[in-house]
Design a protein around this motif. Structure first.
Motif, PDB file in Angstrom:
ATOM      1  N   UNK A 104      27.906  68.568 -66.566  1.00  0.00           N
ATOM      2  CA  UNK A 104      28.806  69.711 -66.390  1.00  0.00           C
ATOM      3  C   UNK A 104      29.577  69.559 -65.088  1.00  0.00           C
ATOM      4  N   UNK A 105      30.800  70.067 -65.093  1.00  0.00           N
ATOM      5  CA  UNK A 105      31.653  70.052 -63.899  1.00  0.00           C
ATOM      6  C   UNK A 105      32.344  71.403 -63.818  1.00  0.00           C
ATOM      7  N   UNK A 129      27.989  78.813 -63.818  1.00  0.00           N
ATOM      8  CA  UNK A 129      27.954  77.532 -64.529  1.00  0.00           C
ATOM      9  C   UNK A 129      26.770  76.701 -64.036  1.00  0.00           C
ATOM     10  N   UNK A 130      26.597  76.649 -62.718  1.00  0.00           N
ATOM     11  CA  UNK A 130      25.498  75.872 -62.145  1.00  0.00           C
ATOM     12  C   UNK A 130      24.145  76.414 -62.589  1.00  0.00           C
ATOM     13  N   UNK A 131      24.027  77.733 -62.712  1.00  0.00           N
ATOM     14  CA  UNK A 131      22.755  78.315 -63.149  1.00  0.00           C
ATOM     15  C   UNK A 131      22.437  77.932 -64.586  1.00  0.00           C
ATOM     16  N   UNK A 132      23.451  78.006 -65.460  1.00  0.00           N
ATOM     17  CA  UNK A 132      23.182  77.612 -66.848  1.00  0.00           C
ATOM     18  C   UNK A 132      22.835  76.132 -66.922  1.00  0.00           C
ATOM     19  N   UNK A 162      24.999  69.104 -62.752  1.00  0.00           N
ATOM     20  CA  UNK A 162      26.228  69.873 -62.596  1.00  0.00           C
ATOM     21  C   UNK A 162      26.924  69.513 -61.290  1.00  0.00           C
ATOM     22  N   UNK A 163      28.204  69.198 -61.387  1.00  0.00           N
ATOM     23  CA  UNK A 163      29.045  68.948 -60.221  1.00  0.00           C
ATOM     24  C   UNK A 163      29.790  70.238 -59.915  1.00  0.00           C
ATOM     25  N   UNK A 165      25.521  72.454 -56.368  1.00  0.00           N
ATOM     26  CA  UNK A 165      25.396  71.697 -57.606  1.00  0.00           C
ATOM     27  C   UNK A 165      24.201  70.768 -57.547  1.00  0.00           C
ATOM     28  N   UNK A 166      24.047  69.959 -58.585  1.00  0.00           N
ATOM     29  CA  UNK A 166      22.944  69.002 -58.639  1.00  0.00           C
ATOM     30  C   UNK A 166      23.449  67.569 -58.743  1.00  0.00           C
TER      31      UNK A 166
END
Length: 202
Positions: free
Chosen positions: A116-117, A129-132, A140-141, A149-150
């Motif tokens: 995900x970005x 978005x980052x939580x999902x 996730x970027x 992010x991760x």
């Protein structure tokens, strides 16, 4: 432009993500974590992703998303763009295997994603978005806040040498410094000043 239809699963509710560490209050400990060790900022781990035919979801359709979408598409990824509007270069990039979800992000949009970005310009949306992504165990970027992010995109350069193409990726934590180092390495490789032949350890 003909795009593949997108039919998301039943939308998630915020309560569905209650088990995500991102939803825990400050100081709370999630399963598998211990509280007797002070958290530290770990070094990033460099990794080359093989994205061919893998779904990458980009939330946001602006200039940053356009640059990243081009890079992901160049790696063979399938794209799902979630945004009310698209940067012109994204519209030109999308093919029949890609999806444009023409609206704001809702929980459930990361279904089936490998990566995900998010680059919406709205920290609250980027955080959602980052939580999902964390709940789904998807890297996730977060373009607006790297630490939220991760995953992160390193500075990249491609050197064309007599022995073949060499990709250089640099992550120093400082984007400008990373770009400068990547360009320097590209120049060193293409000029022949950097050794290209493997050496055995003695």
């Amino acid at each position: 432009m003909t795009l593949a239809p997108y039919a998301p699963a039943a939308p998630l509710a915020p309560s569905d993500l209650a088990g995500s560490p991102a939803h825990l209050p400050a100081g709370a400990v999630s399963p598998g974590m211990t509280s007797d060790v002070a958290p530290t900022q770990a070094d990033s781990f460099p990794l080359a992703l093989l994205l061919e035919d893998k779904l990458v979801v980009l939330v946001g359709g602006g200039a940053v998303a356009a640059r990243r979408a081009a890079a992901f598409a160049g790696a063979g990824a399938r794209l799902r763009i979630v945004a009310p509007t698209l940067h012109p270069s994204i519209a030109e990039l999308l093919g029949p295997q890609d999806e444009w979800v023409q609206r704001e992000f809702i929980l459930g949009d990361l279904t089936d994603a490998w990566l995900a970005h998010t680059a919406t310009g709205d920290p609250a949306v980027d955080a959602e978005v980052a939580r999902e992504a964390e709940w789904r165990h998807i890297f996730c970027i977060n373009a607006g806040n790297r630490d939220a992010g991760t995953a992160a995109v390193p500075a990249r350069a491609t050197a064309h040498t007599p022995t073949g193409r060499v990709q250089v990726a640099v992550d120093s934590g400082d984007p400008r410094r990373s770009v400068a180092v990547a360009r320097h390495m590209q120049d060193e490789l293409e000029s022949g000043r950097a050794p290209l032949h493997p050496r055995r350890r003695r």
